[in-house]
Design a protein around this motif. Structure first.
Motif, PDB file in Angstrom:
ATOM      1  N   GLU A  69       0.819  -1.212   0.000  1.00 43.13           N
ATOM      2  CA  GLU A  69       0.000   0.000   0.000  1.00 43.13           C
ATOM      3  C   GLU A  69       0.853   1.261   0.000  1.00 43.13           C
ATOM      4  O   GLU A  69       0.779   2.081  -0.900  1.00 43.13           O
ATOM      5  CB  GLU A  69      -0.932  -0.006   1.215  1.00 43.13           C
ATOM      6  N   HIS A  70       1.698   1.433   1.023  1.00 40.10           N
ATOM      7  CA  HIS A  70       2.523   2.642   1.128  1.00 40.10           C
ATOM      8  C   HIS A  70       3.666   2.358   2.085  1.00 40.10           C
ATOM      9  O   HIS A  70       3.520   1.597   3.049  1.00 40.10           O
ATOM     10  CB  HIS A  70       1.690   3.818   1.657  1.00 40.10           C
ATOM     11  N   LYS A  71       4.807   2.983   1.827  1.00 41.18           N
ATOM     12  CA  LYS A  71       5.976   2.729   2.669  1.00 41.18           C
ATOM     13  C   LYS A  71       5.764   3.180   4.107  1.00 41.18           C
ATOM     14  O   LYS A  71       6.463   2.715   5.014  1.00 41.18           O
ATOM     15  CB  LYS A  71       7.222   3.383   2.083  1.00 41.18           C
ATOM     16  N   LYS A  72       4.812   4.087   4.332  1.00 39.06           N
ATOM     17  CA  LYS A  72       4.547   4.526   5.695  1.00 39.06           C
ATOM     18  C   LYS A  72       3.772   3.486   6.494  1.00 39.06           C
ATOM     19  O   LYS A  72       3.785   3.505   7.715  1.00 39.06           O
ATOM     20  CB  LYS A  72       3.770   5.846   5.694  1.00 39.06           C
ATOM     21  N   PRO A 139       8.276  17.654   5.378  1.00 42.50           N
ATOM     22  CA  PRO A 139       7.507  18.243   4.282  1.00 42.50           C
ATOM     23  C   PRO A 139       6.833  17.154   3.457  1.00 42.50           C
ATOM     24  O   PRO A 139       6.980  15.962   3.742  1.00 42.50           O
ATOM     25  CB  PRO A 139       8.568  19.004   3.482  1.00 42.50           C
ATOM     26  N   ALA A 140       6.111  17.556   2.438  1.00 40.42           N
ATOM     27  CA  ALA A 140       5.385  16.610   1.589  1.00 40.42           C
ATOM     28  C   ALA A 140       6.327  15.540   1.041  1.00 40.42           C
ATOM     29  O   ALA A 140       7.520  15.792   0.827  1.00 40.42           O
ATOM     30  CB  ALA A 140       4.714  17.355   0.440  1.00 40.42           C
ATOM     31  N   PRO A 141       5.818  14.308   0.816  1.00 42.42           N
ATOM     32  CA  PRO A 141       6.672  13.207   0.347  1.00 42.42           C
ATOM     33  C   PRO A 141       7.521  13.544  -0.866  1.00 42.42           C
ATOM     34  O   PRO A 141       8.687  13.154  -0.945  1.00 42.42           O
ATOM     35  CB  PRO A 141       5.657  12.096   0.041  1.00 42.42           C
ATOM     36  N   ARG A 142       6.952  14.265  -1.822  1.00 47.09           N
ATOM     37  CA  ARG A 142       7.715  14.626  -3.028  1.00 47.09           C
ATOM     38  C   ARG A 142       8.929  15.477  -2.678  1.00 47.09           C
ATOM     39  O   ARG A 142      10.025  15.276  -3.202  1.00 47.09           O
ATOM     40  CB  ARG A 142       6.796  15.372  -3.997  1.00 47.09           C
ATOM     41  N   ILE A 143       8.741  16.422  -1.750  1.00 45.61           N
ATOM     42  CA  ILE A 143       9.838  17.304  -1.342  1.00 45.61           C
ATOM     43  C   ILE A 143      10.863  16.525  -0.525  1.00 45.61           C
ATOM     44  O   ILE A 143      12.076  16.701  -0.675  1.00 45.61           O
ATOM     45  CB  ILE A 143       9.291  18.499  -0.549  1.00 45.61           C
ATOM     46  N   THR A 145      11.549  13.389  -0.790  1.00 41.67           N
ATOM     47  CA  THR A 145      12.303  12.563  -1.738  1.00 41.67           C
ATOM     48  C   THR A 145      13.382  13.377  -2.435  1.00 41.67           C
ATOM     49  O   THR A 145      14.516  12.910  -2.623  1.00 41.67           O
ATOM     50  CB  THR A 145      11.352  11.946  -2.775  1.00 41.67           C
ATOM     51  N   THR A 146      13.041  14.610  -2.822  1.00 46.75           N
ATOM     52  CA  THR A 146      14.018  15.488  -3.479  1.00 46.75           C
ATOM     53  C   THR A 146      15.189  15.798  -2.546  1.00 46.75           C
ATOM     54  O   THR A 146      16.354  15.767  -2.953  1.00 46.75           O
ATOM     55  CB  THR A 146      13.342  16.796  -3.918  1.00 46.75           C
ATOM     56  N   LEU A 147      14.882  16.097  -1.285  1.00 51.18           N
ATOM     57  CA  LEU A 147      15.943  16.371  -0.311  1.00 51.18           C
ATOM     58  C   LEU A 147      16.815  15.141  -0.088  1.00 51.18           C
ATOM     59  O   LEU A 147      18.049  15.243  -0.010  1.00 51.18           O
ATOM     60  CB  LEU A 147      15.335  16.819   1.015  1.00 51.18           C
ATOM     61  N   SER A 148      16.180  13.980   0.014  1.00 51.09           N
ATOM     62  CA  SER A 148      16.939  12.741   0.233  1.00 51.09           C
ATOM     63  C   SER A 148      17.869  12.458  -0.943  1.00 51.09           C
ATOM     64  O   SER A 148      19.016  12.035  -0.757  1.00 51.09           O
ATOM     65  CB  SER A 148      15.978  11.567   0.450  1.00 51.09           C
ATOM     66  N   ALA A 149      17.370  12.698  -2.160  1.00 47.78           N
ATOM     67  CA  ALA A 149      18.203  12.486  -3.355  1.00 47.78           C
ATOM     68  C   ALA A 149      19.385  13.441  -3.356  1.00 47.78           C
ATOM     69  O   ALA A 149      20.510  13.055  -3.701  1.00 47.78           O
ATOM     70  CB  ALA A 149      17.358  12.666  -4.611  1.00 47.78           C
ATOM     71  N   PRO A 196      11.882  24.145   2.214  1.00 48.88           N
ATOM     72  CA  PRO A 196      11.093  23.094   2.848  1.00 48.88           C
ATOM     73  C   PRO A 196      11.266  23.187   4.368  1.00 48.88           C
ATOM     74  O   PRO A 196      12.377  23.436   4.861  1.00 48.88           O
ATOM     75  CB  PRO A 196      11.708  21.795   2.315  1.00 48.88           C
ATOM     76  N   PHE A 197      10.178  22.979   5.103  1.00 49.18           N
ATOM     77  CA  PHE A 197      10.232  23.051   6.561  1.00 49.18           C
ATOM     78  C   PHE A 197       9.884  21.713   7.189  1.00 49.18           C
ATOM     79  O   PHE A 197       8.933  21.044   6.782  1.00 49.18           O
ATOM     80  CB  PHE A 197       9.253  24.113   7.080  1.00 49.18           C
ATOM     81  N   PHE A 198      10.679  21.327   8.185  1.00 45.65           N
ATOM     82  CA  PHE A 198      10.334  20.248   9.094  1.00 45.65           C
ATOM     83  C   PHE A 198       9.741  20.913  10.333  1.00 45.65           C
ATOM     84  O   PHE A 198      10.376  21.796  10.923  1.00 45.65           O
ATOM     85  CB  PHE A 198      11.565  19.432   9.482  1.00 45.65           C
ATOM     86  N   ARG A 199       8.546  20.502  10.727  1.00 46.51           N
ATOM     87  CA  ARG A 199       7.863  21.150  11.830  1.00 46.51           C
ATOM     88  C   ARG A 199       7.963  20.316  13.108  1.00 46.51           C
ATOM     89  O   ARG A 199       7.493  19.176  13.155  1.00 46.51           O
ATOM     90  CB  ARG A 199       6.384  21.359  11.487  1.00 46.51           C
ATOM     91  N   PRO A 200       8.570  20.876  14.168  1.00 55.41           N
ATOM     92  CA  PRO A 200       8.585  20.171  15.451  1.00 55.41           C
ATOM     93  C   PRO A 200       7.199  20.175  16.071  1.00 55.41           C
ATOM     94  O   PRO A 200       6.500  21.191  16.045  1.00 55.41           O
ATOM     95  CB  PRO A 200       9.565  21.000  16.292  1.00 55.41           C
TER      96      PRO A 200
END
Length: 326
Positions: A69-72, A139-143, A145-149, A196-200
């Motif tokens: 279904e999804h990696k999450k 941030p959103a999965p697409r973002i 993924t971009t950061l991880s790449a 992109p923001f990571f929110r605590p």
């Protein structure tokens, strides 16, 4: 982690019994002759957090393909050959825990751990796991993924944080300005930044209300309050109120719609707090010195109010910050 060990041959069963005995919360699933492997995995797919499959990887791939279904949400899946020579992280290596399980099983067997996720092989931070462990909303999965790449390709990422930070994992470097950063960590809104923001999750919203206040009024009040304060709703950990409001339909719906829990406190718990302005209206109505301010402070286990009580027609709200260092 609730683990299923699945084996289909006599040799696999012997290895499976060894692993089930060595691992905490592990259950050996023996395949009966008339049962297909795909059916055994399907029937148990949502019962376990992880699967150790002692069989050919191709059998596992064909069996679980319709279940994904999804990696999450997918469980972690590890594959082992019958001789116990190689332990392969096949599915959900990060969030599903398959990479960690692979290392644990390989250590027990003295086997070769096979992990193919780029961040692990390059010994860099896995951003999704790092965010989870730091209680950050990514941030959103697409973002993401971009950061991880970018991290994998360049070997490093720079981040800005307006809170103190402890040690950082390999590949992440803290910088002092937003302009230098690849991403930011903050509960605040920086209107001129497109980072992109990571929110605590470090904000608690305390609220009081009149009876039968609709959920829409809570949303309107929160939107106004957070806009004025420059705070990000994505950083809200939970709501808080007095226990006499635990059946308030509008409040409960507002929390449910946003995926927040509510901490409720008794008037005695609230009245135990000192150095707060007394609300005589609250004292008369619910027997407490206040609701919004003391409830959020109690829930956050904090003395830091980011916003004193604000009043609307039917609602009061206050915001406390949870003490934390990443």
């Amino acid at each position: 982690m609730n683990i299923a060990v699945v084996a289909i041959t006599r040799g696999g069963l012997a290895l499976g019994r060894k692993l089930a005995a060595a691992l905490d919360r592990a259950t050996l699933l023996e395949k009966r002759e008339q049962v297909k492997t795909a059916d055994l995995l399907r029937d148990n797919w949502h019962r376990f957090d992880g699967f150790i499959c002692i069989m050919a990887a191709g059998i596992v791939v064909r069996s679980i393909a319709p279940l994904l279904e999804h990696k999450k949400t997918d469980p972690g899946v590890v594959v082992i050959d019958e001789k116990g020579k190689n332990v392969i992280s096949l599915l959900s290596g990060h969030l599903g825990g398959a990479n960690d399980l692979t290392r644990r099983v390989a250590a027990i067997l003295g086997a070769n751990p096979v992990i193919t996720t780029a961040s692990d092989t390059l010994e860099l931070a896995a951003l999704d796991l790092w965010a989870r462990d730091c209680n950050l909303v990514p941030p959103a999965p697409r973002i993401l993924t971009t950061l991880s790449a970018k991290l994998v390709n360049s070997g490093s990422l720079k981040f800005y944080s307006d809170k103190e930070f402890g040690s950082t994992p390999e590949g992440l470097e803290r910088v002092l300005t937003l302009s230098e950063a690849d991403f930011a960590i903050s509960n605040r809104v920086y209107g001129d930044s497109d980072l992109p923001f990571f929110r605590p999750r470090d904000l608690v919203v305390g609220t009081g209300c009149n009876r039968n206040t609709p959920a829409s009024e809570f949303k309107q009040a929160l939107d106004e309050l957070f806009s004025e304060l420059g705070l990000a709703p994505g950083s809200i950990r939970n709501l808080a109120s007095i226990d006499k409001k635990n059946d308030e339909e509008g409040l409960l719906k507002f929390a449910t719609d946003n995926g927040w829990t509510i901490d409720f406190f008794t008037s005695d718990e609230i009245n135990s707090l000192k150095n707060l302005e007394i609300s005589f209206a609250a004292l008369k109505a619910v027997g407490a010195i206040g609701v919004a301010e003391p409830a959020c402070l109690l829930s956050a286990k904090s003395h830091l109010l980011l916003s004193r009580k604000r009043k609307w027609k039917n609602i009061t709200m206050a915001v406390a910050q949870v003490p934390s260092t990443w």
